[in-house]
Design a protein around this motif. Sequence first.
Motif, PDB file in Angstrom:
ATOM      1  N   HIS A 252      -9.481 -11.776 -26.930  1.00 49.90           N
ATOM      2  CA  HIS A 252     -10.852 -11.526 -26.486  1.00 49.90           C
ATOM      3  C   HIS A 252     -10.856 -11.302 -24.975  1.00 49.90           C
ATOM      4  N   PRO A 253     -11.821 -10.564 -24.459  1.00 48.65           N
ATOM      5  CA  PRO A 253     -11.863 -10.272 -23.018  1.00 48.65           C
ATOM      6  C   PRO A 253     -11.871 -11.555 -22.189  1.00 48.65           C
ATOM      7  N   THR A 292      -9.289  -6.889 -20.448  1.00 49.33           N
ATOM      8  CA  THR A 292     -10.541  -6.291 -20.936  1.00 49.33           C
ATOM      9  C   THR A 292     -10.195  -5.428 -22.142  1.00 49.33           C
ATOM     10  N   THR A 293     -11.204  -4.813 -22.707  1.00 51.74           N
ATOM     11  CA  THR A 293     -10.960  -3.938 -23.857  1.00 51.74           C
ATOM     12  C   THR A 293     -10.093  -2.737 -23.474  1.00 51.74           C
ATOM     13  N   GLU A 322     -14.504  -7.660 -28.277  1.00 51.22           N
ATOM     14  CA  GLU A 322     -15.639  -8.394 -27.726  1.00 51.22           C
ATOM     15  C   GLU A 322     -16.124  -9.421 -28.743  1.00 51.22           C
ATOM     16  N   ASP A 350     -22.256  -4.927 -34.398  1.00 52.06           N
ATOM     17  CA  ASP A 350     -20.809  -4.836 -34.167  1.00 52.06           C
ATOM     18  C   ASP A 350     -20.155  -4.023 -35.269  1.00 52.06           C
TER      19      ASP A 350
END
Length: 450
Positions: A252-253, A292-293, A322, A350
């Motif tokens: 996850h970020p 991050t993504t 996310e 999502d």
Amino acid sequence: MELASAHLHKGQVPWGGLLLTASLLASWSPPTTGQVTIEAMPPQVAEDNDVLLLVHNLTQRLASFAWFKENTISTNNEITRFVTATNETITGPAYSGREIIYRNGSLLIQRVTKNYMGVYILEMTDERYRRTEATVQFHVYPLLLKSNITSNNSNPVEGDDSVSLTCESYTDPDDITYLWSRNGESLSEGDRLKLSEGNRTLTLLNVTRNDTGPYVCETRNPVSVNRSDPFSLNIIYGPDTPIISPSDIYLHPGSNLNLSCHAASNPPAQYFWLINEKPHASSQELFIPNITTNNSGTYTCFVNNSVTGLNRTTVKNITVLEPLSKPTLKVTNTTVKELDSVTLTCVLNDIGANIRWLFNSQSLQLTERMTLSQNDSILRIDPIKREDAGEYQCEISNPVSVEISNSIKMDVLWEVTSEISQSTNPQPPTTIGLLLTTLLTRWMTSHTLS
């Protein structure tokens, strides 16, 4: 009979040379009648040690007795002679200065070498000059020195090379037995193991990394045992296919990406990292903080062995996701009649999340009356029955998070039909629609009053 020795050089006998004699002759007693025999003690002698040719059953009525070497009685082979009447010792041409003759006929030879090995004859002459003989034999062996292992290939390559290990004993190889062991276990000939030169040479065919060792060569002869120092092979191999750890592929970020790559290799492999097929780092570890993504992609570990010239790669796909937002559950109607239909919709923002339906906080067991559509986000029950009444929720998840929607309570109405027949005043059928909870309440009230 006195056990003193009779010899030349003013009776000067080194104390160390008499230790064996003292221990073996201390219990000597006057002989009894019987055949004369001779015992070599010990029969196998280490070089530079003493040997005693111990005579048994020697008669006291001898004029003289003499010792000869080389299994032949001749003047040149005579070592020494003892004359009983004069108590005199006479040395012969074969006397070396290391022999001591005793009154009981025994002969001590000090600090023997291999030249002393062989057959010895004791000639006994009685008072009437009649001669009889007895023989004895002993062997002399060197004390073995520590052996050394040598190899014909200092850096064999796994699967390609063979290696010959030779046990260098630094001692006369006659009468030496060679034994090999690896990791403390004895070795013998097999599919990939060959012994030659009287087991002095051990050949390993098509070596593998498991043949590293250590190896020990043991040498033996009748008087001593010695072992080499451990010897290990430096076998070149690899690299094997690398392994990337940990096994997690979803993050996850904001978390840290920490990857480690390992490949079995000798010499140690060189490591390189590629991210989305672009070179990134030349190290075994890869660390990226606060991801991050944008850090999603393929991570490749490339390993190389500079000696074998071989290389291997492993690719790992990393996905940064996310956290999910809470879904919303909607329904066409929360109160429905039995045998009607109802549709529940799980609304989520999502894409790609997994959807699971819950009924009364348990995973919903689908029946033939229930259908899912639009990636399981829509649940349709047609027809609905009274046992479908209860609390519904939808749960969404991805590899890094789980969220559960609001709950919706579903009430199911059903019809109760009763026929009242009276002989005098018949009534038409009556249909009453009631909530299940109302019917149950009335039933319980009537039974309580009765």
